[in-house]
Design a protein around this motif. Structure first.
Motif, PDB file in Angstrom:
ATOM      1  N   ALA A  45       0.859  -1.192   0.000  1.00 51.95           N
ATOM      2  CA  ALA A  45       0.000   0.000   0.000  1.00 51.95           C
ATOM      3  C   ALA A  45       0.891   1.236   0.000  1.00 51.95           C
ATOM      4  N   GLY A  46       0.722   2.084  -1.015  1.00 45.27           N
ATOM      5  CA  GLY A  46       1.549   3.279  -1.097  1.00 45.27           C
ATOM      6  C   GLY A  46       1.136   4.368  -0.136  1.00 45.27           C
ATOM      7  N   LEU A  47      -0.153   4.379   0.249  1.00 40.90           N
ATOM      8  CA  LEU A  47      -0.658   5.375   1.202  1.00 40.90           C
ATOM      9  C   LEU A  47      -1.793   4.757   1.994  1.00 40.90           C
ATOM     10  N   LEU A  48      -1.664   4.786   3.311  1.00 43.20           N
ATOM     11  CA  LEU A  48      -2.711   4.292   4.198  1.00 43.20           C
ATOM     12  C   LEU A  48      -3.510   5.464   4.737  1.00 43.20           C
ATOM     13  N   ALA A  49      -4.725   5.164   5.228  1.00 43.77           N
ATOM     14  CA  ALA A  49      -5.603   6.222   5.725  1.00 43.77           C
ATOM     15  C   ALA A  49      -6.334   5.772   6.978  1.00 43.77           C
ATOM     16  N   THR A  50      -6.647   6.730   7.822  1.00 40.55           N
ATOM     17  CA  THR A  50      -7.426   6.472   9.029  1.00 40.55           C
ATOM     18  C   THR A  50      -8.902   6.294   8.678  1.00 40.55           C
ATOM     19  N   GLU A  51      -9.680   5.967   9.698  1.00 42.94           N
ATOM     20  CA  GLU A  51     -11.129   6.112   9.577  1.00 42.94           C
ATOM     21  C   GLU A  51     -11.446   7.604   9.440  1.00 42.94           C
ATOM     22  N   MET A  52     -12.637   7.928   8.928  1.00 44.76           N
ATOM     23  CA  MET A  52     -12.971   9.342   8.810  1.00 44.76           C
ATOM     24  C   MET A  52     -13.283   9.916  10.197  1.00 44.76           C
ATOM     25  N   VAL A  53     -12.751  11.095  10.448  1.00 39.76           N
ATOM     26  CA  VAL A  53     -12.852  11.749  11.753  1.00 39.76           C
ATOM     27  C   VAL A  53     -13.870  12.886  11.669  1.00 39.76           C
ATOM     28  N   ASN A  54     -14.804  12.922  12.594  1.00 34.73           N
ATOM     29  CA  ASN A  54     -15.793  13.991  12.681  1.00 34.73           C
ATOM     30  C   ASN A  54     -15.109  15.248  13.214  1.00 34.73           C
ATOM     31  N   ALA A  55     -14.949  16.254  12.370  1.00 33.52           N
ATOM     32  CA  ALA A  55     -14.228  17.464  12.764  1.00 33.52           C
ATOM     33  C   ALA A  55     -14.898  18.168  13.938  1.00 33.52           C
ATOM     34  N   ARG A  56     -16.219  18.228  13.926  1.00 34.09           N
ATOM     35  CA  ARG A  56     -16.936  18.910  15.009  1.00 34.09           C
ATOM     36  C   ARG A  56     -16.722  18.202  16.338  1.00 34.09           C
ATOM     37  N   GLY A  57     -16.728  16.867  16.291  1.00 33.46           N
ATOM     38  CA  GLY A  57     -16.483  16.096  17.505  1.00 33.46           C
ATOM     39  C   GLY A  57     -15.068  16.287  18.021  1.00 33.46           C
ATOM     40  N   PHE A  58     -14.111  16.389  17.115  1.00 33.06           N
ATOM     41  CA  PHE A  58     -12.720  16.620  17.504  1.00 33.06           C
ATOM     42  C   PHE A  58     -12.598  17.957  18.221  1.00 33.06           C
ATOM     43  N   VAL A  59     -13.207  18.996  17.661  1.00 33.27           N
ATOM     44  CA  VAL A  59     -13.139  20.326  18.276  1.00 33.27           C
ATOM     45  C   VAL A  59     -13.780  20.308  19.653  1.00 33.27           C
ATOM     46  N   TRP A  60     -14.924  19.638  19.797  1.00 35.70           N
ATOM     47  CA  TRP A  60     -15.595  19.559  21.104  1.00 35.70           C
ATOM     48  C   TRP A  60     -14.699  18.881  22.125  1.00 35.70           C
ATOM     49  N   MET A  61     -14.081  17.774  21.731  1.00 34.27           N
ATOM     50  CA  MET A  61     -13.192  17.069  22.653  1.00 34.27           C
ATOM     51  C   MET A  61     -12.035  17.949  23.077  1.00 34.27           C
TER      52      MET A  61
END
Length: 345
Positions: A45-61
């Motif tokens: 795999a030339g590029l791996l990726a995370t699960e999609m992250v909820n930006a609003r939830g990240f900011v709240w945390m």
């Protein structure tokens, strides 16, 4: 239609060189750090990726000094290159998260999800593939992220449109490029299709002529090394992204990379070896989440590892209820498919 010789050249996303040009798709609930580690061990795999992250939830945390999302588990420490995919519909919220990912986490790529068809993301949050009907907002989100994340490249992942009656991928591709994105990934279905039917690679390929300088990455139905080779041979794409097919077959990337080089394709591991891969995966999950939560999380992965094998249904019916390491190992010992002729279960 392109008929380029193999192997295809490396994929360039901004200053990042992705070689081989085979990407692992971000998949919610699946592509966490444990899964990525297993994929990395096989290679390809030339590029791996995370699960999609909820930006609003990240900011709240962050504002409430809570632990950062589980979906960012491992990101700070693991090998690069690595992409993190984020979603929301507000440019400033996305910018707050994007700049953190670029500056503090030092990720290789910040990817924007404009393709998720799940109702909770689309109709309830007006994000993901819902935004395909709002190209101006897409432009605002992408351009803002490009501004704050530079020089870290920003990419976008889309579907062909919201429905078969409203396919607008060509228009959206122009918007994505004009906003400054460094690459575009297209899943060859509409949001309304979900995962039904077949991905339309002809339509994916048509998008290339609407892009002047950024690469096009095709996604959808790539479940074998031969299909990866065919995608590069028959369609005008610069890279490919493998999604659901890799969940129980993390060695698929290595097989595809070998095929693109013109090398002999490595065989699938034996069922005993596949079981050992699954158990290694399980231990990584338990190390992070503890035995109880880790075992529950591993149920869905275990079902993926068994898929398509003789006795898979019987194994799934038992592993779906395990709640402890003892139960998990017992079910695997008794019911994980053995070396017999494979049939679809």
């Amino acid at each position: 239609m392109s008929h380029r010789p193999l192997p295809p050249p490396p994929l360039r996303i901004g200053d990042l060189v992705v070689d081989p040009p085979i990407l692992q798709a971000p998949m919610a609930g699946f592509t966490n750090a444990a899964f990525r580690e297993v994929v990395r061990q096989f290679g390809g795999a030339g590029l791996l990726a995370t699960e999609m992250v909820n930006a609003r939830g990240f900011v709240w945390m962050d504002q409430n000094e809570a632990e950062h999302p589980d979906r960012l588990w491992g990101v700070a420490e693991e090998a690069r290159p690595l992409a993190v995919q984020i979603w929301d519909n507000d440019p400033e919220t996305m910018a707050k998260v994007g700049v953190r990912l670029a500056r503090e986490y030092k990720v290789s790529v910040v990817d924007i999800n404009f393709g998720c068809p799940v109702r909770q993301v689309t109709e309830k949050a007006h994000s993901g593939s819902y935004l395909l009907r709002e190209p101006d907002r897409m432009f605002a989100i992408i351009s803002r992220l490009v501004e704050v994340c530079a020089p870290t490249p920003v990419t976008a992942k889309i579907r062909l449109g919201c429905s078969p009656e409203s396919i607008n991928a060509n228009e959206v591709a122009h918007v994505v490029e004009e906003a400054g994105a460094a690459a575009l990934t297209v899943h060859g279905r509409t949001a309304k299709d979900m995962f039904r039917g077949h991905a339309d690679w002809e339509r994916i390929s048509e998008i290339k002529q609407h892009l002047k300088k950024i690469p096009l990455i095709g996604n959808g139905d790539l479940d074998s090394a031969d299909k990866v080779v065919a995608a590069f041979k028959n369609y005008d794409v610069d890279g490919v992204m493998i999604a659901r097919a890799c969940l129980g077959r993390p060695w698929l990337f290595a097989q595809a990379a070998a095929a693109l080089r013109g090398d002999e394709i490595p065989p699938d591991p034996t069922l005993v070896q596949q079981r050992d891969v699954m158990l290694r995966h399980y231990r990584l999950v338990v190390d992070r989440f503890g035995e109880e939560k880790g075992t529950v999380l591993m149920r869905k992965y275990a079902c993926c590892y068994a898929q398509g094998k003789h006795g898979a249904r019987h194994f799934r019916s038992h592993v779906a209820n395990v709640a402890s390491a003892e139960e998990f190992y017992s079910v695997v010992d008794q019911y994980f498919p053995q070396d017999r002729p494979a049939v679809i279960a």
